[in-house]
Write an enzyme that holds these catalytic residues in place. Structure first.
Site, PDB file in Angstrom:
ATOM      1  N   SER A  11     -11.100   3.184   5.807  1.00  0.00           N
ATOM      2  CA  SER A  11     -10.846   1.843   6.356  1.00  0.00           C
ATOM      3  C   SER A  11     -10.187   1.985   7.719  1.00  0.00           C
ATOM      4  CB  SER A  11      -9.942   1.045   5.418  1.00  0.00           C
ATOM      5  OG  SER A  11      -9.504  -0.131   6.057  1.00  0.00           O
ATOM      6  N   HIS A  36     -15.362   1.418   6.402  1.00  0.00           N
ATOM      7  CA  HIS A  36     -15.003   0.138   5.805  1.00  0.00           C
ATOM      8  C   HIS A  36     -14.253  -0.669   6.852  1.00  0.00           C
ATOM      9  CE1 HIS A  36     -14.359  -2.424   2.266  1.00  0.00           C
ATOM     10  NE2 HIS A  36     -13.184  -2.712   2.812  1.00  0.00           N
ATOM     11  N   ASP A  38     -12.320  -4.060   7.661  1.00  0.00           N
ATOM     12  CA  ASP A  38     -11.619  -5.188   7.052  1.00  0.00           C
ATOM     13  C   ASP A  38     -11.458  -6.319   8.057  1.00  0.00           C
ATOM     14  OD1 ASP A  38     -10.943  -4.220   4.360  1.00  0.00           O
ATOM     15  OD2 ASP A  38      -9.791  -2.697   5.424  1.00  0.00           O
ATOM     16  N   MET A  40     -10.195  -9.993   8.722  1.00  0.00           N
ATOM     17  CA  MET A  40      -9.265 -10.968   8.143  1.00  0.00           C
ATOM     18  C   MET A  40      -9.078 -12.127   9.110  1.00  0.00           C
ATOM     19  SD  MET A  40      -6.363  -8.387   6.648  1.00  0.00           S
ATOM     20  CE  MET A  40      -6.820  -6.827   5.869  1.00  0.00           C
ATOM     21  N   HIS A  69     -16.166  -5.986   5.350  1.00  0.00           N
ATOM     22  CA  HIS A  69     -15.510  -6.685   4.237  1.00  0.00           C
ATOM     23  C   HIS A  69     -14.910  -7.972   4.785  1.00  0.00           C
ATOM     24  CE1 HIS A  69     -12.140  -6.384   0.935  1.00  0.00           C
ATOM     25  NE2 HIS A  69     -12.856  -7.481   0.835  1.00  0.00           N
ATOM     26  N   MET A  71     -12.850 -10.817   4.527  1.00  0.00           N
ATOM     27  CA  MET A  71     -11.732 -11.483   3.868  1.00  0.00           C
ATOM     28  C   MET A  71     -11.435 -12.761   4.650  1.00  0.00           C
ATOM     29  SD  MET A  71      -9.314  -8.294   2.737  1.00  0.00           S
ATOM     30  CE  MET A  71      -9.903  -7.068   3.902  1.00  0.00           C
ATOM     31  N   MET A 140     -10.724  -5.150  -5.753  1.00  0.00           N
ATOM     32  CA  MET A 140      -9.486  -4.966  -5.008  1.00  0.00           C
ATOM     33  C   MET A 140      -8.414  -4.448  -5.957  1.00  0.00           C
ATOM     34  SD  MET A 140     -10.155  -5.685  -1.890  1.00  0.00           S
ATOM     35  CE  MET A 140      -8.446  -5.524  -1.315  1.00  0.00           C
ATOM     36  N   PHE A 146      -3.145  -6.746   3.718  1.00  0.00           N
ATOM     37  CA  PHE A 146      -2.369  -5.739   4.432  1.00  0.00           C
ATOM     38  C   PHE A 146      -2.764  -4.341   3.963  1.00  0.00           C
ATOM     39  CE2 PHE A 146       0.284  -9.527   4.247  1.00  0.00           C
ATOM     40  CZ  PHE A 146       0.652  -9.692   5.571  1.00  0.00           C
ATOM     41  N   GLY A 148      -1.759  -0.226   3.342  1.00  0.00           N
ATOM     42  CA  GLY A 148      -0.588   0.528   2.921  1.00  0.00           C
ATOM     43  C   GLY A 148       0.130   0.005   1.696  1.00  0.00           C
ATOM     44  N   ASP A 178     -10.691  -0.680  -3.583  1.00  0.00           N
ATOM     45  CA  ASP A 178     -10.031  -0.784  -2.283  1.00  0.00           C
ATOM     46  C   ASP A 178      -8.586  -1.203  -2.478  1.00  0.00           C
ATOM     47  OD1 ASP A 178      -9.220  -1.279   0.307  1.00  0.00           O
ATOM     48  OD2 ASP A 178     -10.657  -2.891   0.681  1.00  0.00           O
ATOM     49  N   GLY A 180      -4.520   0.997  -1.960  1.00  0.00           N
ATOM     50  CA  GLY A 180      -3.596   1.985  -2.520  1.00  0.00           C
ATOM     51  C   GLY A 180      -4.261   3.258  -2.989  1.00  0.00           C
TER      52      GLY A 180
END
Length: 219
Positions: A11, A36, A38, A40, A69, A71, A140, A146, A148, A178, A180
Site C-alpha cells: 500500500s 494497493h 488507498d 480516501m 481501493h 474508500m 478490512m 488510517f 499503521g 488489509d 495491520g
C-alpha cells in the site's frame, strides 16, 4: 484443493511520497505482485489521500497492476476517472455503495477487474448476492481511514468463513486482507484463508528496506 500462491500488494499510503516513483520501482523489483492504492475522500473515512493524477503518474513508472481501493462515498461518480488514470482493479465498499451491483457492473464494463470490500464489523453474508459479480473480496482487518493501525483479531473467523464459502461457490475469487498486516499477523491471515496481503508500513517502513519487508511477509 491446491492452495493458491500468496500475493503481496504494498500500500503506497505508507510510502515516502517525495520518493514515490523510486519506492514503487523498488517494490516491483523486490517481487510485489500489485500495488494497493488507498483513495480516501474525508467523508466515508476521516482522511484525505490522493486521486487520479497520482495513479496516472504511477502508471507511467511501473508495470505492476494498480489496485485502486475507493474508500469514498458514492464511488459510482468516480469510476471512469480512475479507470482512465490506469487502474487495473477498482474496489468499492459495500458500506459506501447504495447500488453495489450497478457499480460492479460499470467497473466490469470499463474493462477492469471488480472488487468489493467490507469493514471489520460488517458480516460476510452481505456479499452473498454479489459474489457472482466480483473478482476479489477484500476484508478490512482494521477500520479504514488510517495506515499503521493494529490488526483486529476478531476478523479471523470471518476470513475463515469466507474462505470456506469461496472454495465451495466461487474458487476463482481472490480473498484479500488489509490492515495491520506484518510479520506477526501475516501467518494468521494466511492460515485463515487469505491469499492476497495488503501491507503498507510492513513494506515501505521496514527497518531493512522494502525488499526485506516483502520477503518477510512471504515467510
Amino acid at each position: 484443493m491446491t492452495q493458491a500462491p500468496i500475493r503481496i500488494a504494498p500500500s503506497i499510503l505508507a510510502a515516502d511520497f517525495a520518493r514515490l516513483g523510486d519506492q514503487v520501482r523498488e517494490a516491483e523489483k523486490a517481487g510485489a505482485d500489485r500495488l494497493h492504492l488507498d483513495v480516501m475522500d474525508g467523508h466515508f473515512v476521516p482522511n484525505i489521500t490522493f486521486g487520479p493524477p497520482v495513479i496516472r503518474s504511477l502508471r507511467a513508472v511501473t508495470r505492476l497492476p494498480l489496485e485502486t481501493h475507493l474508500m469514498v462515498e458514492e464511488p459510482d461518480r468516480f469510476l471512469e476517472h480512475f479507470a482512465e488514470a490506469g487502474s487495473t482493479t477498482l474496489i468499492v465498499h459495500w458500506e459506501g455503495s447504495v447500488h453495489l451491483q450497478r457499480a460492479l457492473d460499470r467497473i466490469r464494463g470499463l474493462g477492469l477487474k471488480t472488487g468489493v470490500a467490507i469493514n471489520p464489523a460488517t458480516p460476510a453474508m452481505v456479499l452473498e448476492e454479489v459474489l457472482g459479480d466480483v473478482d476479489l473480496v477484500l476484508i478490512m482487518t482494521v477500520n479504514p481511514g488510517f495506515g499503521g493501525q493494529r490488526f483486529i483479531e476478531s476478523t479471523l473467523p470471518k476470513i475463515r468463513r469466507l474462505r470456506d464459502w469461496l472454495d465451495r461457490a466461487r474458487p476463482n475469487v481472490e480473498l484479500e486482507v488489509d490492515g495491520g498486516i506484518d510479520a506477526e499477523t501475516a501467518p494468521k491471515v494466511i492460515a485463515a484463508g487469505a491469499r492476497v496481503l495488503v501491507a503498507g508500513t510492513a513494506v515501505f517502513r521496514h527497518p531493512q528496506g522494502i525488499t526485506a519487508g516483502i520477503n518477510t511477509l512471504r515467510g
